[in-house]
Design an enzyme around this catalytic site. Structure first.
Site, PDB file in Angstrom:
ATOM      1  CB  CYS A  76      -0.930  -0.024   1.216  1.00 33.67           C
ATOM      2  SG  CYS A  76      -1.947   1.465   1.330  1.00 33.67           S
ATOM      3  CB  CYS A 123      -0.724   2.542   4.164  1.00 33.79           C
ATOM      4  SG  CYS A 123      -2.140   1.893   3.317  1.00 33.79           S
ATOM      5  CG  ASP A 124       3.000   0.943   4.329  1.00 36.05           C
ATOM      6  OD1 ASP A 124       2.524   1.372   5.387  1.00 36.05           O
ATOM      7  OD2 ASP A 124       2.728  -0.184   3.877  1.00 36.05           O
TER       8      ASP A 124
END
Ligand code: NAP
Length: 309
Positions: A136, A139-140
């Site tokens: 992701c 997200c990261d």
């Protein structure tokens, strides 16, 4: 003991199908809960340029989903993104959706759980998961500011991921085993960005590192040369698989693992609907996901009216 809570409708998944269903259910004054344990928006959450959503010439996945989420919540639907579902029982009345924290009793369930990213087909993938191997970008990606990352894959998701990661990373390798199949607009942006090096006909053979990922071994299928390149992280984008593990005991799945349901989104269990990419169907687009969400919500309301006499 877990708290038991009754809901008219529980919607599983907050992508385009689930949020559209929630918008309609909320507008019909149904007590509606959406459970999402990955990222709100599903597969399009980090799409950079959506140009085929009617009425919007160009919109990012983030903006489209944020607007839809606000619209959905304004009609009273509640979205819970932190409580993971452990099991479901769909054949009973009410239906049970048990999360880590609560037990929901729902008169109707709409499954809009979409697709999950396919895992990297290397044994070391697991060892480095979240320690260099990611699924992701949204997200990261921020953790890789000023660093070197690889993106694996050649579809729209991979190319969008590489383009997105230019916000943070200093250098990005897009490594793909064959030719790109992403659309032209995204490819144009990819090749125009000086931070990105595109390596086609190149396979990733091994991931190495001590505590976290440090380097990857790649094989150039044209020259026959094997090389090792240093990377801080890799974002895997090699397609998707339906997210149906929770339902496999109760619902019939197709050969591709999707839920079997017709265009009316009704499954074989009364009061249980499947909407969006998780439903077996030929065309899977944002617009058809929204269409499924609409159909499932309206027919869920019809089912509830009958149920409550
Ligand atoms: P995809 O279009 O199915 O592409 C999967 C890619 O992964 C292909 O390049 C494939 O390579 C590669 N691949 C598959 N298995 C592999 C393996 N074991 N090892 C290495 N590479 C492998 O999937 P996606 O890019 O995740 O997109 C999923 C869906 O969402 C698609 O319908 C896509 O169009 C849509 N989407 C659209 C947008 C947008 O419109 N902006 C953005 C994101 C996603 P081969 O070609 O060699 O098979």
């Amino acid at each position: 003991m877990k708290e038991r809570i009754h809901k008219d409708v529980v919607i599983i998944g907050a992508g385009m199908a689930g949020l559209t269903a929630a918008l309609y259910c909320g507008r019909m004054n149904l007590d509606t809960l959406v459970l999402e344990n990955a990222i709100i928006g599903g597969q399009i959450a980090n799409a950079t340029d959506i140009e085929n959503f009617p009425g919007l010439a160009s919109v990012s996945g983030k903006d489209l989903i944020s607007a839809l989420q606000r619209q959905t919540e304004s009609f009273g639907a509640v979205i819970d993104e932190f409580d993971e579902i452990e099991r479901v029982t769909l054949k009973t009345s009410p239906k049970i959706v048990e999360t880590q924290e609560k037990i929901y009793e729902a008169d109707a369930v709409i499954i809009a759980s979409g697709m999950n990213r396919r895992k990297i087909p290397l044994a070391e993938g697991r060892k480095f998961e979240t320690r260099g191997v990611h699924y992701c970008e949204l997200c990261d990606g921020h953790a890789y500011a000023g660093k070197i990352v690889a993106v694996m894959g050649g579809g729209n998701a991979a190319v969008d991921a590489a383009n997105f990661l230019t916000k943070y990373a200093e250098k990005i390798y897009l490594i793909h085993r064959s030719e790109l199949r992403a659309d032209e607009v995204s490819q144009k942006r990819l090749f125009a960005n000086k931070k990105i090096t595109v390596m086609l006909q190149t396979e990733i053979k091994a991931l190495r590192g001590d505590k976290r990922l440090e380097e990857i071994e790649i094989f150039d299928k044209v020259s026959g040369v094997t090389k090792v390149i240093a990377v801080d992280g890799i974002f895997v984008n090699i397609g998707v698989e339906p997210n149906t593990k929770l339902f496999s005991d109760e619902l019939t799945l197709s050969a591709s693992g999707r839920i079997v349901a017709g265009e009316d989104c009704r499954t074989e269990i009364a009061g249980v609907f499947a909407a969006g990419d998780v439903r077996e169907k030929e065309i899977r687009q944002l617009t058809t996901a929204a269409s499924d969400g609409t159909t499932a919500a309206l027919l869920a309301e019809k089912y509830l009216s009958k149920l409550h006499g």
